[in-house]
Write a protein that holds these residues in place. Structure first.
Motif, PDB file in Angstrom:
ATOM      1  N   UNK A  37      12.926  -3.918   9.708  1.00  0.00           N
ATOM      2  CA  UNK A  37      12.421  -5.190  10.209  1.00  0.00           C
ATOM      3  C   UNK A  37      11.400  -5.760   9.244  1.00  0.00           C
ATOM      4  N   UNK A  38      11.059  -7.002   9.469  1.00  0.00           N
ATOM      5  CA  UNK A  38      10.084  -7.651   8.574  1.00  0.00           C
ATOM      6  C   UNK A  38       8.736  -6.965   8.622  1.00  0.00           C
ATOM      7  N   UNK A  39       8.324  -6.540   9.819  1.00  0.00           N
ATOM      8  CA  UNK A  39       7.032  -5.867   9.950  1.00  0.00           C
ATOM      9  C   UNK A  39       7.000  -4.548   9.190  1.00  0.00           C
ATOM     10  N   UNK A  40       8.083  -3.782   9.289  1.00  0.00           N
ATOM     11  CA  UNK A  40       8.149  -2.508   8.570  1.00  0.00           C
ATOM     12  C   UNK A  40       8.165  -2.728   7.064  1.00  0.00           C
ATOM     13  N   UNK A  41       8.872  -3.771   6.633  1.00  0.00           N
ATOM     14  CA  UNK A  41       8.941  -4.070   5.204  1.00  0.00           C
ATOM     15  C   UNK A  41       7.568  -4.493   4.696  1.00  0.00           C
ATOM     16  N   UNK A  42       6.886  -5.336   5.447  1.00  0.00           N
ATOM     17  CA  UNK A  42       5.546  -5.783   5.038  1.00  0.00           C
ATOM     18  C   UNK A  42       4.583  -4.607   4.970  1.00  0.00           C
ATOM     19  N   UNK A  43       4.628  -3.719   5.981  1.00  0.00           N
ATOM     20  CA  UNK A  43       3.761  -2.535   5.953  1.00  0.00           C
ATOM     21  C   UNK A  43       4.071  -1.647   4.755  1.00  0.00           C
ATOM     22  N   UNK A  44       5.343  -1.554   4.387  1.00  0.00           N
ATOM     23  CA  UNK A  44       5.712  -0.739   3.226  1.00  0.00           C
ATOM     24  C   UNK A  44       5.156  -1.341   1.942  1.00  0.00           C
ATOM     25  N   UNK A  45       5.240  -2.673   1.810  1.00  0.00           N
ATOM     26  CA  UNK A  45       4.694  -3.310   0.613  1.00  0.00           C
ATOM     27  C   UNK A  45       3.175  -3.168   0.544  1.00  0.00           C
ATOM     28  N   UNK A  46       2.508  -3.299   1.686  1.00  0.00           N
ATOM     29  CA  UNK A  46       1.049  -3.129   1.714  1.00  0.00           C
ATOM     30  C   UNK A  46       0.689  -1.684   1.361  1.00  0.00           C
ATOM     31  N   UNK A  47       1.469  -0.723   1.840  1.00  0.00           N
ATOM     32  CA  UNK A  47       1.200   0.682   1.529  1.00  0.00           C
ATOM     33  C   UNK A  47       1.336   0.955   0.038  1.00  0.00           C
ATOM     34  N   UNK A  48       2.218   0.221  -0.646  1.00  0.00           N
ATOM     35  CA  UNK A  48       2.365   0.393  -2.099  1.00  0.00           C
ATOM     36  C   UNK A  48       1.096   0.027  -2.850  1.00  0.00           C
ATOM     37  N   UNK A  49       0.286  -0.861  -2.288  1.00  0.00           N
ATOM     38  CA  UNK A  49      -0.940  -1.292  -2.970  1.00  0.00           C
ATOM     39  C   UNK A  49      -2.081  -0.300  -2.812  1.00  0.00           C
ATOM     40  N   UNK A  50      -1.907   0.705  -1.964  1.00  0.00           N
ATOM     41  CA  UNK A  50      -2.934   1.727  -1.689  1.00  0.00           C
ATOM     42  C   UNK A  50      -4.262   1.083  -1.263  1.00  0.00           C
ATOM     43  N   UNK A  51      -4.287   0.469  -0.089  1.00  0.00           N
ATOM     44  CA  UNK A  51      -5.488  -0.264   0.343  1.00  0.00           C
ATOM     45  C   UNK A  51      -6.733   0.609   0.497  1.00  0.00           C
ATOM     46  N   UNK A  52      -6.579   1.885   0.802  1.00  0.00           N
ATOM     47  CA  UNK A  52      -7.770   2.752   0.940  1.00  0.00           C
ATOM     48  C   UNK A  52      -8.478   2.928  -0.408  1.00  0.00           C
ATOM     49  N   UNK A  53      -7.726   2.966  -1.480  1.00  0.00           N
ATOM     50  CA  UNK A  53      -8.332   3.077  -2.809  1.00  0.00           C
ATOM     51  C   UNK A  53      -9.010   1.762  -3.182  1.00  0.00           C
ATOM     52  N   UNK A  54      -8.378   0.645  -2.843  1.00  0.00           N
ATOM     53  CA  UNK A  54      -8.968  -0.662  -3.132  1.00  0.00           C
ATOM     54  C   UNK A  54     -10.270  -0.838  -2.362  1.00  0.00           C
ATOM     55  N   UNK A  55     -10.316  -0.305  -1.148  1.00  0.00           N
ATOM     56  CA  UNK A  55     -11.548  -0.374  -0.353  1.00  0.00           C
ATOM     57  C   UNK A  55     -12.713   0.281  -1.100  1.00  0.00           C
ATOM     58  N   UNK A  56     -12.448   1.409  -1.721  1.00  0.00           N
ATOM     59  CA  UNK A  56     -13.498   2.076  -2.507  1.00  0.00           C
ATOM     60  C   UNK A  56     -13.934   1.221  -3.686  1.00  0.00           C
ATOM     61  N   UNK A  57     -12.979   0.549  -4.313  1.00  0.00           N
ATOM     62  CA  UNK A  57     -13.296  -0.346  -5.419  1.00  0.00           C
ATOM     63  C   UNK A  57     -14.221  -1.473  -4.959  1.00  0.00           C
TER      64      UNK A  57
END
Length: 100
Positions: A37-57
């Motif tokens: 689904x679109x929601x699962x695809x969007x979550x997968x793309x966001x997961x590729x960006x590694x948001x937890x690491x960006x938060x530390x940045x």
């Protein structure tokens, strides 16, 4: 002759509804052939960006900007730096995940 059904799908004697819920089939996993689904695809793309690491940045960027400006930097400069840093780090992480 035995049933062809897996044991997990057969009702358990004396099992509670909670036990049956735990042994219920799981939803589709990525790569199982089902369309996502679109929601699962969007979550997968966001997961590729590694948001937890960006938060530390971002947590280290703001104090560094305060020290460099010898006080509070401008609001728009801070917002632009955080948005640009998020986009740059997210795209770099996504490329890294793709090439790995």
């Amino acid at each position: 002759m035995r049933s062809a059904e897996p044991a997990a799908e057969q009702p358990l004697e004396g099992a509670t509804s909670r036990d049956r819920a735990v042994s219920a089939p799981r939803p589709a996993a990525p790569g199982d052939g089902r369309p996502a689904g679109r929601g699962r695809t969007l979550r997968a793309f966001v997961a590729l960006t590694k948001p937890r690491i960006i938060e530390l940045l971002l947590w280290t960027t703001v104090p560094t900007m305060i020290l460099a400006a010898d006080g509070w930097p401008g609001l728009w400069l801070t917002v632009a730096t955080l948005v640009g840093g998020t986009a740059a780090a997210g795209s770099a992480n996504a490329f890294n995940m793709y090439f790995d």
